[in-house]
Design a protein around this motif. Structure first.
Motif, PDB file in Angstrom:
ATOM      1  N   ILE A 104       0.838  -1.204   0.000  1.00 57.26           N
ATOM      2  CA  ILE A 104       0.000   0.000   0.000  1.00 57.26           C
ATOM      3  C   ILE A 104       0.872   1.252   0.000  1.00 57.26           C
ATOM      4  O   ILE A 104       0.641   2.198  -0.755  1.00 57.26           O
ATOM      5  N   ARG A 105       1.884   1.264   0.853  1.00 56.95           N
ATOM      6  CA  ARG A 105       2.784   2.429   0.897  1.00 56.95           C
ATOM      7  C   ARG A 105       3.515   2.601  -0.427  1.00 56.95           C
ATOM      8  O   ARG A 105       3.710   3.721  -0.909  1.00 56.95           O
ATOM      9  N   ASN A 106       3.935   1.488  -1.001  1.00 55.34           N
ATOM     10  CA  ASN A 106       4.665   1.535  -2.259  1.00 55.34           C
ATOM     11  C   ASN A 106       3.832   2.222  -3.330  1.00 55.34           C
ATOM     12  O   ASN A 106       4.290   3.143  -4.010  1.00 55.34           O
ATOM     13  N   ARG A 107       2.602   1.779  -3.470  1.00 51.24           N
ATOM     14  CA  ARG A 107       1.729   2.339  -4.493  1.00 51.24           C
ATOM     15  C   ARG A 107       1.417   3.810  -4.211  1.00 51.24           C
ATOM     16  O   ARG A 107       1.445   4.651  -5.109  1.00 51.24           O
ATOM     17  N   THR A 108       1.133   4.121  -2.948  1.00 48.50           N
ATOM     18  CA  THR A 108       0.777   5.493  -2.587  1.00 48.50           C
ATOM     19  C   THR A 108       1.934   6.455  -2.813  1.00 48.50           C
ATOM     20  O   THR A 108       1.764   7.526  -3.405  1.00 48.50           O
ATOM     21  N   ILE A 109       3.123   6.081  -2.331  1.00 53.24           N
ATOM     22  CA  ILE A 109       4.289   6.943  -2.492  1.00 53.24           C
ATOM     23  C   ILE A 109       4.637   7.105  -3.968  1.00 53.24           C
ATOM     24  O   ILE A 109       4.939   8.213  -4.435  1.00 53.24           O
ATOM     25  N   LYS A 110       4.593   6.018  -4.724  1.00 57.42           N
ATOM     26  CA  LYS A 110       4.920   6.092  -6.148  1.00 57.42           C
ATOM     27  C   LYS A 110       3.984   7.048  -6.873  1.00 57.42           C
ATOM     28  O   LYS A 110       4.408   7.850  -7.706  1.00 57.42           O
ATOM     29  N   THR A 111       2.686   6.974  -6.553  1.00 53.32           N
ATOM     30  CA  THR A 111       1.708   7.836  -7.205  1.00 53.32           C
ATOM     31  C   THR A 111       1.886   9.287  -6.787  1.00 53.32           C
ATOM     32  O   THR A 111       1.908  10.198  -7.622  1.00 53.32           O
ATOM     33  N   MET A 112       2.010   9.514  -5.498  1.00 49.94           N
ATOM     34  CA  MET A 112       2.185  10.881  -5.004  1.00 49.94           C
ATOM     35  C   MET A 112       3.468  11.510  -5.549  1.00 49.94           C
ATOM     36  O   MET A 112       3.478  12.660  -5.997  1.00 49.94           O
ATOM     37  N   CYS A 113       4.552  10.759  -5.524  1.00 53.54           N
ATOM     38  CA  CYS A 113       5.844  11.309  -5.918  1.00 53.54           C
ATOM     39  C   CYS A 113       5.994  11.453  -7.427  1.00 53.54           C
ATOM     40  O   CYS A 113       6.946  12.081  -7.893  1.00 53.54           O
ATOM     41  N   SER A 114       5.075  10.883  -8.186  1.00 59.37           N
ATOM     42  CA  SER A 114       5.139  11.036  -9.636  1.00 59.37           C
ATOM     43  C   SER A 114       4.569  12.372 -10.101  1.00 59.37           C
ATOM     44  O   SER A 114       4.704  12.738 -11.267  1.00 59.37           O
ATOM     45  N   GLN A 115       3.936  13.103  -9.172  1.00 57.60           N
ATOM     46  CA  GLN A 115       3.373  14.398  -9.534  1.00 57.60           C
ATOM     47  C   GLN A 115       4.496  15.390  -9.851  1.00 57.60           C
ATOM     48  O   GLN A 115       5.548  15.395  -9.215  1.00 57.60           O
ATOM     49  N   LYS A 116       4.264  16.226 -10.841  1.00 48.24           N
ATOM     50  CA  LYS A 116       5.327  17.107 -11.340  1.00 48.24           C
ATOM     51  C   LYS A 116       5.769  18.146 -10.323  1.00 48.24           C
ATOM     52  O   LYS A 116       6.872  18.698 -10.422  1.00 48.24           O
ATOM     53  N   ASN A 117       4.927  18.447  -9.325  1.00 46.28           N
ATOM     54  CA  ASN A 117       5.326  19.451  -8.334  1.00 46.28           C
ATOM     55  C   ASN A 117       6.106  18.851  -7.179  1.00 46.28           C
ATOM     56  O   ASN A 117       6.473  19.547  -6.235  1.00 46.28           O
ATOM     57  N   MET A 118       6.386  17.527  -7.244  1.00 44.96           N
ATOM     58  CA  MET A 118       7.164  16.871  -6.197  1.00 44.96           C
ATOM     59  C   MET A 118       8.631  16.778  -6.620  1.00 44.96           C
ATOM     60  O   MET A 118       8.946  16.737  -7.815  1.00 44.96           O
ATOM     61  N   PRO A 119       9.549  16.725  -5.641  1.00 45.83           N
ATOM     62  CA  PRO A 119      10.977  16.628  -5.980  1.00 45.83           C
ATOM     63  C   PRO A 119      11.317  15.246  -6.519  1.00 45.83           C
ATOM     64  O   PRO A 119      10.755  14.244  -6.069  1.00 45.83           O
ATOM     65  N   HIS A 120      12.229  15.205  -7.472  1.00 48.66           N
ATOM     66  CA  HIS A 120      12.624  13.913  -8.033  1.00 48.66           C
ATOM     67  C   HIS A 120      14.006  13.488  -7.578  1.00 48.66           C
ATOM     68  O   HIS A 120      14.433  12.367  -7.864  1.00 48.66           O
ATOM     69  N   SER A 121      14.707  14.360  -6.884  1.00 48.79           N
ATOM     70  CA  SER A 121      16.021  13.999  -6.356  1.00 48.79           C
ATOM     71  C   SER A 121      16.382  14.949  -5.222  1.00 48.79           C
ATOM     72  O   SER A 121      15.733  15.980  -5.016  1.00 48.79           O
ATOM     73  N   VAL A 122      17.443  14.590  -4.502  1.00 48.62           N
ATOM     74  CA  VAL A 122      17.926  15.450  -3.424  1.00 48.62           C
ATOM     75  C   VAL A 122      18.308  16.820  -3.946  1.00 48.62           C
ATOM     76  O   VAL A 122      18.119  17.843  -3.267  1.00 48.62           O
ATOM     77  N   TRP A 123      18.792  16.864  -5.171  1.00 49.95           N
ATOM     78  CA  TRP A 123      19.317  18.116  -5.716  1.00 49.95           C
ATOM     79  C   TRP A 123      18.231  19.037  -6.252  1.00 49.95           C
ATOM     80  O   TRP A 123      18.505  20.176  -6.602  1.00 49.95           O
ATOM     81  N   SER A 124      16.997  18.550  -6.300  1.00 52.66           N
ATOM     82  CA  SER A 124      15.887  19.426  -6.702  1.00 52.66           C
ATOM     83  C   SER A 124      15.199  20.047  -5.488  1.00 52.66           C
ATOM     84  O   SER A 124      14.258  20.828  -5.639  1.00 52.66           O
ATOM     85  N   LEU A 125      15.651  19.707  -4.297  1.00 46.70           N
ATOM     86  CA  LEU A 125      15.124  20.316  -3.082  1.00 46.70           C
ATOM     87  C   LEU A 125      15.671  21.723  -2.921  1.00 46.70           C
ATOM     88  O   LEU A 125      16.728  22.060  -3.463  1.00 46.70           O
ATOM     89  N   SER A 126      14.977  22.538  -2.159  1.00 48.11           N
ATOM     90  CA  SER A 126      15.507  23.857  -1.824  1.00 48.11           C
ATOM     91  C   SER A 126      16.706  23.675  -0.892  1.00 48.11           C
ATOM     92  O   SER A 126      16.849  22.629  -0.260  1.00 48.11           O
ATOM     93  N   PRO A 127      17.566  24.661  -0.774  1.00 47.61           N
ATOM     94  CA  PRO A 127      18.726  24.530   0.129  1.00 47.61           C
ATOM     95  C   PRO A 127      18.344  24.162   1.558  1.00 47.61           C
ATOM     96  O   PRO A 127      18.996  23.324   2.184  1.00 47.61           O
ATOM     97  N   LEU A 128      17.258  24.759   2.064  1.00 51.06           N
ATOM     98  CA  LEU A 128      16.835  24.460   3.435  1.00 51.06           C
ATOM     99  C   LEU A 128      16.320  23.028   3.542  1.00 51.06           C
ATOM    100  O   LEU A 128      16.645  22.305   4.500  1.00 51.06           O
ATOM    101  N   GLN A 129      15.533  22.604   2.574  1.00 56.26           N
ATOM    102  CA  GLN A 129      15.013  21.235   2.582  1.00 56.26           C
ATOM    103  C   GLN A 129      16.144  20.213   2.502  1.00 56.26           C
ATOM    104  O   GLN A 129      16.146  19.205   3.214  1.00 56.26           O
ATOM    105  N   ARG A 130      17.103  20.488   1.621  1.00 53.52           N
ATOM    106  CA  ARG A 130      18.228  19.564   1.460  1.00 53.52           C
ATOM    107  C   ARG A 130      19.086  19.516   2.722  1.00 53.52           C
ATOM    108  O   ARG A 130      19.542  18.442   3.135  1.00 53.52           O
ATOM    109  N   LYS A 131      19.297  20.660   3.340  1.00 55.07           N
ATOM    110  CA  LYS A 131      20.082  20.697   4.576  1.00 55.07           C
ATOM    111  C   LYS A 131      19.422  19.856   5.664  1.00 55.07           C
ATOM    112  O   LYS A 131      20.095  19.057   6.344  1.00 55.07           O
TER     113      LYS A 131
END
Length: 374
Positions: A104-131
């Motif tokens: 259930i978590r696998n499917r939910t996270i995969k679907t949520m994280c596939s949205q274009k407004n979600m980060p796709h890598s550590v390097w797409s996070l803001s500096p504060l988020q990445r820190k």
């Protein structure tokens, strides 16, 4: 009073991430459950659809992008994920429940994280988020794993395990005060190329807990027992939210009510919260990091044992038992505190943790008037 923020989620940029989010227990005693193998796929599919279908529809329709306060109308029930002898359930049944939960978590996270407004890598996070993320990921190079620690989700015991694996502690049962910084390697201490290599090649895991249970654990511990938190946060909270106390120099901060704490959380930016009540999503960024395993506090012992076996830890290294002074947050405790909040305040508080509820498949607590009266 500070202006109340409405940033329940996080502003994101970046493309969709492909690939599997969680490679869950493929080798978890499946042989012993072969007699149930004929029904397991259909059972998994059915429960996944029932449990996450509504959430996925909301995601696909973009309804979570501008999330409004949800009505807290859960059914009040959660899967009994505790291992053990309670209720006469066998270990095989517990393993099956764990597999269902992971699916259930696998499917939910995969679907949520596939949205274009979600980060796709550590390097797409803001500096504060990445820190924040890199400061919460612990590294073990010998056994090649990364662990994102979440306060109030057994992270002290996991840090003991890491120290034993590195040779800093003789065993996990040594009676010493835990130093949360020394003898630990944080991902934030490494160079970008070293971070990239470990994110790509190491086994990555984290543990989660029911959001309100974790929040209550932090509240009772920090404001009921820890003087430094009472002075740093308690005094400020009472001055802000208790009438007639704004200039009271005699405040000690040791009697913060849960309602005052909730009001304080509403005025806090989730990205700048103290780690003990910052949402798990913001601490570990499960869309930016492809975790191989997400364990549950609800069946901590079995999930921890799986992780230790998966990373190849020596047989003598075990996950610590809970201390004798440990005070669990029971269903009755959660009911008492949440039902004691004004309904309006609770409806505003829950969206702060909506990603923790949805991504990690925890139902919203049932705090209807009828349920609370009962």
């Amino acid at each position: 009073m500070l202006p109340r923020r409405q940033e329940y989620g996080m502003k994101r940029s970046g493309g969709a991430r492909s690939g599997s989010v969680i490679n869950f227990r493929s080798a978890m005693k499946l042989s012993s459950g072969r007699r149930s193998s004929a029904v397991l796929p259909s059972l998994l599919t059915f429960l996944v659809i029932v449990a996450s279908g509504g959430l996925l529809l909301m995601i696909e329709k973009g309804m979570l992008n501008g999330m409004e306060t949800p009505s807290p109308r859960g059914n009040g029930r959660q899967l009994d994920l505790h291992r053990g002898q309670a209720g006469g359930r066998s270990p095989d049944a517990a393993d099956m429940e764990s597999q269902i939960l992971q699916e259930i978590r696998n499917r939910t996270i995969k679907t949520m994280c596939s949205q274009k407004n979600m980060p796709h890598s550590v390097w797409s996070l803001s500096p504060l988020q990445r820190k924040t993320l890199l400061q919460h990921v612990l590294v073990n190079d010998e056994y090649r794993f990364l662990y994102c620690y979440v306060p109030k989700v057994a992270c002290s015991n996991w840090k003991r395990v890491l120290k034993v694996l590195s040779g800093a502690l003789e065993n996990v049962d040594v009676n010493i005060k835990m130093d949360h910084r020394s003898d630990l390697v944080f991902l934030s201490s490494l160079k970008p190329e070293e971070i990239r290599y470990r994110l790509k090649h190491y086994f990555k895991f984290m543990f989660v807990r029911e959001p309100m249970e974790r929040l209550l654990s932090a509240y009772r511990n920090k404001f009921g027992e820890i003087e430094s938190y009472q002075k740093k946060y308690g005094v400020e909270i009472i001055k802000r939210y208790r009438k007639g106390r704004a200039k009271d120099a005699a405040i000690t901060g040791d009697d913060v009510t849960f309602a005052e704490f909730a009001r304080y959380l509403l005025d806090e930016d989730v990205e700048r919260m103290n780690e003990h009540w910052m949402p798990i999503y913001n601490l570990c960024q499960p869309c930016a990091v492809s975790y191989d395993f997400i364990g549950s506090y609800e069946h901590l012992e079995s999930d921890a044992e799986f992780v230790l076996q998966r990373v190849g830890a020596p047989p003598h290294v075990h996950f610590p038992e809970r201390q004798t002074w440990y005070k669990p947050v029971t269903t009755e405790t959660i009911h008492y505190y949440l039902c004691g909040l004004p309904q309006k305040l609770l409806r505003e508080l829950l969206p702060k943790y909506i990603l923790d509820f949805s991504l990690f498949t925890y139902p919203l607590p049932n705090t209807t008037t009828a349920h609370c009266r009962h």
